[in-house]
Design a protein around this motif. Structure first.
Motif, PDB file in Angstrom:
ATOM      1  N   ALA A 106      -2.995  -5.398  10.119  1.00  0.00           N
ATOM      2  CA  ALA A 106      -1.875  -4.480  10.303  1.00  0.00           C
ATOM      3  C   ALA A 106      -1.067  -4.343   9.015  1.00  0.00           C
ATOM      4  O   ALA A 106      -0.563  -3.251   8.700  1.00  0.00           O
ATOM      5  N   MET A 107      -0.940  -5.423   8.259  1.00  0.00           N
ATOM      6  CA  MET A 107      -0.227  -5.345   6.979  1.00  0.00           C
ATOM      7  C   MET A 107      -0.971  -4.446   6.002  1.00  0.00           C
ATOM      8  O   MET A 107      -0.351  -3.681   5.242  1.00  0.00           O
ATOM      9  N   LEU A 108      -2.295  -4.504   6.008  1.00  0.00           N
ATOM     10  CA  LEU A 108      -3.069  -3.598   5.156  1.00  0.00           C
ATOM     11  C   LEU A 108      -2.877  -2.146   5.575  1.00  0.00           C
ATOM     12  O   LEU A 108      -2.771  -1.252   4.727  1.00  0.00           O
ATOM     13  N   ASN A 109      -2.813  -1.916   6.871  1.00  0.00           N
ATOM     14  CA  ASN A 109      -2.599  -0.553   7.362  1.00  0.00           C
ATOM     15  C   ASN A 109      -1.215  -0.044   6.980  1.00  0.00           C
ATOM     16  O   ASN A 109      -1.052   1.122   6.604  1.00  0.00           O
ATOM     17  N   ASP A 110      -0.216  -0.917   7.073  1.00  0.00           N
ATOM     18  CA  ASP A 110       1.142  -0.513   6.710  1.00  0.00           C
ATOM     19  C   ASP A 110       1.282  -0.243   5.213  1.00  0.00           C
ATOM     20  O   ASP A 110       2.088   0.606   4.811  1.00  0.00           O
ATOM     21  N   GLY A 111       0.512  -0.944   4.404  1.00  0.00           N
ATOM     22  CA  GLY A 111       0.673  -0.810   2.964  1.00  0.00           C
ATOM     23  C   GLY A 111      -0.187   0.246   2.307  1.00  0.00           C
ATOM     24  O   GLY A 111       0.009   0.536   1.122  1.00  0.00           O
ATOM     25  N   ARG A 112      -1.130   0.827   3.033  1.00  0.00           N
ATOM     26  CA  ARG A 112      -2.033   1.778   2.383  1.00  0.00           C
ATOM     27  C   ARG A 112      -1.323   3.042   1.920  1.00  0.00           C
ATOM     28  O   ARG A 112      -1.732   3.661   0.932  1.00  0.00           O
ATOM     29  N   SER A 113      -0.237   3.432   2.604  1.00  0.00           N
ATOM     30  CA  SER A 113       0.490   4.629   2.184  1.00  0.00           C
ATOM     31  C   SER A 113       1.341   4.378   0.944  1.00  0.00           C
ATOM     32  O   SER A 113       1.841   5.334   0.339  1.00  0.00           O
ATOM     33  N   HIS A 114       1.528   3.130   0.560  1.00  0.00           N
ATOM     34  CA  HIS A 114       2.308   2.780  -0.634  1.00  0.00           C
ATOM     35  C   HIS A 114       1.430   2.043  -1.645  1.00  0.00           C
ATOM     36  O   HIS A 114       1.932   1.206  -2.406  1.00  0.00           O
ATOM     37  N   LEU A 115       0.129   2.355  -1.636  1.00  0.00           N
ATOM     38  CA  LEU A 115      -0.817   1.597  -2.452  1.00  0.00           C
ATOM     39  C   LEU A 115      -0.514   1.712  -3.937  1.00  0.00           C
ATOM     40  O   LEU A 115      -0.608   0.720  -4.674  1.00  0.00           O
ATOM     41  N   PHE A 116      -0.130   2.887  -4.410  1.00  0.00           N
ATOM     42  CA  PHE A 116       0.010   3.093  -5.853  1.00  0.00           C
ATOM     43  C   PHE A 116       1.383   2.685  -6.362  1.00  0.00           C
ATOM     44  O   PHE A 116       1.499   2.127  -7.460  1.00  0.00           O
ATOM     45  N   GLU A 117       2.449   2.935  -5.585  1.00  0.00           N
ATOM     46  CA  GLU A 117       3.771   2.540  -6.079  1.00  0.00           C
ATOM     47  C   GLU A 117       4.107   1.093  -5.761  1.00  0.00           C
ATOM     48  O   GLU A 117       4.919   0.476  -6.458  1.00  0.00           O
ATOM     49  N   SER A 118       3.492   0.521  -4.695  1.00  0.00           N
ATOM     50  CA  SER A 118       3.760  -0.881  -4.326  1.00  0.00           C
ATOM     51  C   SER A 118       2.447  -1.548  -3.944  1.00  0.00           C
ATOM     52  O   SER A 118       2.189  -1.819  -2.760  1.00  0.00           O
ATOM     53  N   PRO A 119       1.592  -1.821  -4.916  1.00  0.00           N
ATOM     54  CA  PRO A 119       0.274  -2.400  -4.581  1.00  0.00           C
ATOM     55  C   PRO A 119       0.349  -3.792  -3.997  1.00  0.00           C
ATOM     56  O   PRO A 119      -0.615  -4.257  -3.382  1.00  0.00           O
ATOM     57  N   HIS A 120       1.501  -4.481  -4.138  1.00  0.00           N
ATOM     58  CA  HIS A 120       1.590  -5.836  -3.587  1.00  0.00           C
ATOM     59  C   HIS A 120       1.531  -5.830  -2.061  1.00  0.00           C
ATOM     60  O   HIS A 120       1.189  -6.844  -1.452  1.00  0.00           O
ATOM     61  N   LEU A 121       1.842  -4.699  -1.434  1.00  0.00           N
ATOM     62  CA  LEU A 121       1.762  -4.618   0.011  1.00  0.00           C
ATOM     63  C   LEU A 121       0.339  -4.801   0.515  1.00  0.00           C
ATOM     64  O   LEU A 121       0.114  -5.301   1.609  1.00  0.00           O
ATOM     65  N   VAL A 122      -0.628  -4.394  -0.298  1.00  0.00           N
ATOM     66  CA  VAL A 122      -2.039  -4.489   0.070  1.00  0.00           C
ATOM     67  C   VAL A 122      -2.688  -5.723  -0.544  1.00  0.00           C
ATOM     68  O   VAL A 122      -3.565  -6.340   0.071  1.00  0.00           O
ATOM     69  N   PHE A 123      -2.255  -6.092  -1.732  1.00  0.00           N
ATOM     70  CA  PHE A 123      -2.933  -7.158  -2.469  1.00  0.00           C
ATOM     71  C   PHE A 123      -2.880  -8.493  -1.735  1.00  0.00           C
ATOM     72  O   PHE A 123      -3.919  -9.156  -1.555  1.00  0.00           O
ATOM     73  N   PHE A 124      -1.711  -8.915  -1.286  1.00  0.00           N
ATOM     74  CA  PHE A 124      -1.576 -10.258  -0.712  1.00  0.00           C
ATOM     75  C   PHE A 124      -2.282 -10.404   0.640  1.00  0.00           C
ATOM     76  O   PHE A 124      -3.001 -11.389   0.846  1.00  0.00           O
ATOM     77  N   PRO A 125      -2.136  -9.478   1.590  1.00  0.00           N
ATOM     78  CA  PRO A 125      -2.937  -9.628   2.825  1.00  0.00           C
ATOM     79  C   PRO A 125      -4.432  -9.487   2.588  1.00  0.00           C
ATOM     80  O   PRO A 125      -5.234 -10.152   3.251  1.00  0.00           O
ATOM     81  N   ALA A 126      -4.837  -8.641   1.624  1.00  0.00           N
ATOM     82  CA  ALA A 126      -6.260  -8.527   1.316  1.00  0.00           C
ATOM     83  C   ALA A 126      -6.799  -9.821   0.734  1.00  0.00           C
ATOM     84  O   ALA A 126      -7.917 -10.256   1.068  1.00  0.00           O
ATOM     85  N   MET A 127      -6.012 -10.472  -0.121  1.00  0.00           N
ATOM     86  CA  MET A 127      -6.434 -11.760  -0.659  1.00  0.00           C
ATOM     87  C   MET A 127      -6.519 -12.811   0.433  1.00  0.00           C
ATOM     88  O   MET A 127      -7.413 -13.667   0.426  1.00  0.00           O
ATOM     89  N   ALA A 128      -5.602 -12.771   1.395  1.00  0.00           N
ATOM     90  CA  ALA A 128      -5.642 -13.732   2.495  1.00  0.00           C
ATOM     91  C   ALA A 128      -6.913 -13.559   3.317  1.00  0.00           C
ATOM     92  O   ALA A 128      -7.580 -14.550   3.670  1.00  0.00           O
ATOM     93  N   VAL A 129      -7.269 -12.319   3.632  1.00  0.00           N
ATOM     94  CA  VAL A 129      -8.509 -12.066   4.372  1.00  0.00           C
ATOM     95  C   VAL A 129      -9.717 -12.526   3.571  1.00  0.00           C
ATOM     96  O   VAL A 129     -10.622 -13.201   4.099  1.00  0.00           O
ATOM     97  N   MET A 130      -9.746 -12.181   2.292  1.00  0.00           N
ATOM     98  CA  MET A 130     -10.892 -12.532   1.457  1.00  0.00           C
ATOM     99  C   MET A 130     -11.056 -14.044   1.340  1.00  0.00           C
ATOM    100  O   MET A 130     -12.161 -14.586   1.500  1.00  0.00           O
ATOM    101  N   LEU A 131      -9.974 -14.766   1.098  1.00  0.00           N
ATOM    102  CA  LEU A 131     -10.059 -16.216   0.918  1.00  0.00           C
ATOM    103  C   LEU A 131     -10.430 -16.921   2.213  1.00  0.00           C
ATOM    104  O   LEU A 131     -11.178 -17.905   2.196  1.00  0.00           O
ATOM    105  N   SER A 132      -9.915 -16.445   3.343  1.00  0.00           N
ATOM    106  CA  SER A 132     -10.280 -17.081   4.617  1.00  0.00           C
ATOM    107  C   SER A 132     -11.746 -16.863   4.941  1.00  0.00           C
ATOM    108  O   SER A 132     -12.439 -17.793   5.387  1.00  0.00           O
TER     109      SER A 132
END
Length: 291
Positions: A240-266
């Motif tokens: 859900a955090m990735l879904n919320d952050g996709r509309s702000h991917l370019f101006e606020s990439p941290h919204l996508v980066f941290f939950p994506a890293m959490a999924v990848m590392l787990s």
């Protein structure tokens, strides 16, 4: 003195495993970190994950908010920590239920064969394999509505077939062994043969499959949450955090980066542990490394 030597032998084996399989050690450390986040989330999270702060929305990572804030001003670090709780609960629950269904269906199919095998393996299993598991889960959740229990049931229903096929193959191989024939000759019931003689001898591949299956469950939960079919808001979920952050991917990439890293590392941690378990439980691999 013998106890010290035994302890020293265990320490030697553990250190040897760490040196020969560093990815396994990394996987264990990552998984322990996620488990700690899941268990102690209320104490580790610096803020309430659902607390809104509209004046502080879309804040970049800083001393006050290490991972920044989302579009509603919620602390991303806190939401990432609480997201580990949902992912771990889903992973353990889905693998447990899928494994139980697979043990029953695969055990009956492989042990009795005949019409039982035809119905369970040919008709039922192939019917579930005809469609991708994620589509079955999407249809199930869309019909019953989003929620933690519905999500777990949906992923369990779509994931049991792989365990059933594995159990069936293992049971068919083990039931022809001499110790099974000896137990049957002594008058042991079918239930006793399955639970006391066959099941302990097929646990090794099931443990490996379960570890890898948890990685798939985490990824599936993130996918469904990303599509809006996971845990309802305001619960924190990585998808859900990735879904919320996709509309702000370019101006606020941290919204996508941290939950994506959490999924990848787990997912990586479960895969690393699954690979290590496969090598450890395989006698041929132990002989090849001199253990």
């Amino acid at each position: 003195m013998p106890e010290k030597q035994t302890n020293r032998g265990w320490f030697t084996q553990i250190s040897f495993r760490i040196r020969t399989q560093p990815l396994a050690a990394i996987g264990v450390i990552l998984l322990l970190g996620f488990i700690l986040c899941a268990v102690f989330a209320p104490w580790l999270a610096p803020q309430d994950p659902a607390q809104l702060d509209l004046p502080g929305r879309l804040t970049s990572p800083s001393h006050a908010h290490w991972f920044g804030t989302d579009e509603l001003g919620r602390d991303i670090l806190s939401r990432s920590i609480y997201g580990a709780r949902i992912s771990m609960i889903v992973a353990v629950s889905v693998v447990t239920f899928s494994l139980m269904l697979g043990l029953v269906a695969g055990g009956l199919s492989g042990f009795y064969g005949g019409i039982t095998d035809t119905i369970l393996n040919v008709y039922v299993s192939n019917a579930f394999l005809a469609l991708p598991g994620i589509l079955i889960a999407i249809a199930f959740v869309a019909f019953l509505g989003p929620g933690l229990l519905n999500l777990i049931l949906a992923l369990s229903i779509s994931g049991w077939v792989g365990y059933a096929r594995l159990v069936r193959a293992q049971v068919m191989a083990v039931k022809e062994k001499e110790f099974v024939e000896a137990a049957r000759a002594l008058g042991a019931s079918d239930l006793r043969i399955l639970t006391r003689h066959i099941l302990p001898n097929i646990l090794q591949p099931l443990i490996v499959q379960a570890a890898i299956g948890m990685a798939g469950a985490v990824l599936a939960e993130a996918t469904l949450s990303f599509l809006g079919l996971g845990i309802p808001a305001p619960a924190a979920s990585w998808g859900a955090m990735l879904n919320d952050g996709r509309s702000h991917l370019f101006e606020s990439p941290h919204l996508v980066f941290f939950p994506a890293m959490a999924v990848m590392l787990s997912v990586l941690s479960f895969n690393f542990i699954g690979d290590a378990l496969r090598d450890f439980l395989d006698p041929r691999t132990r002989l090849s490394v001199g253990m």
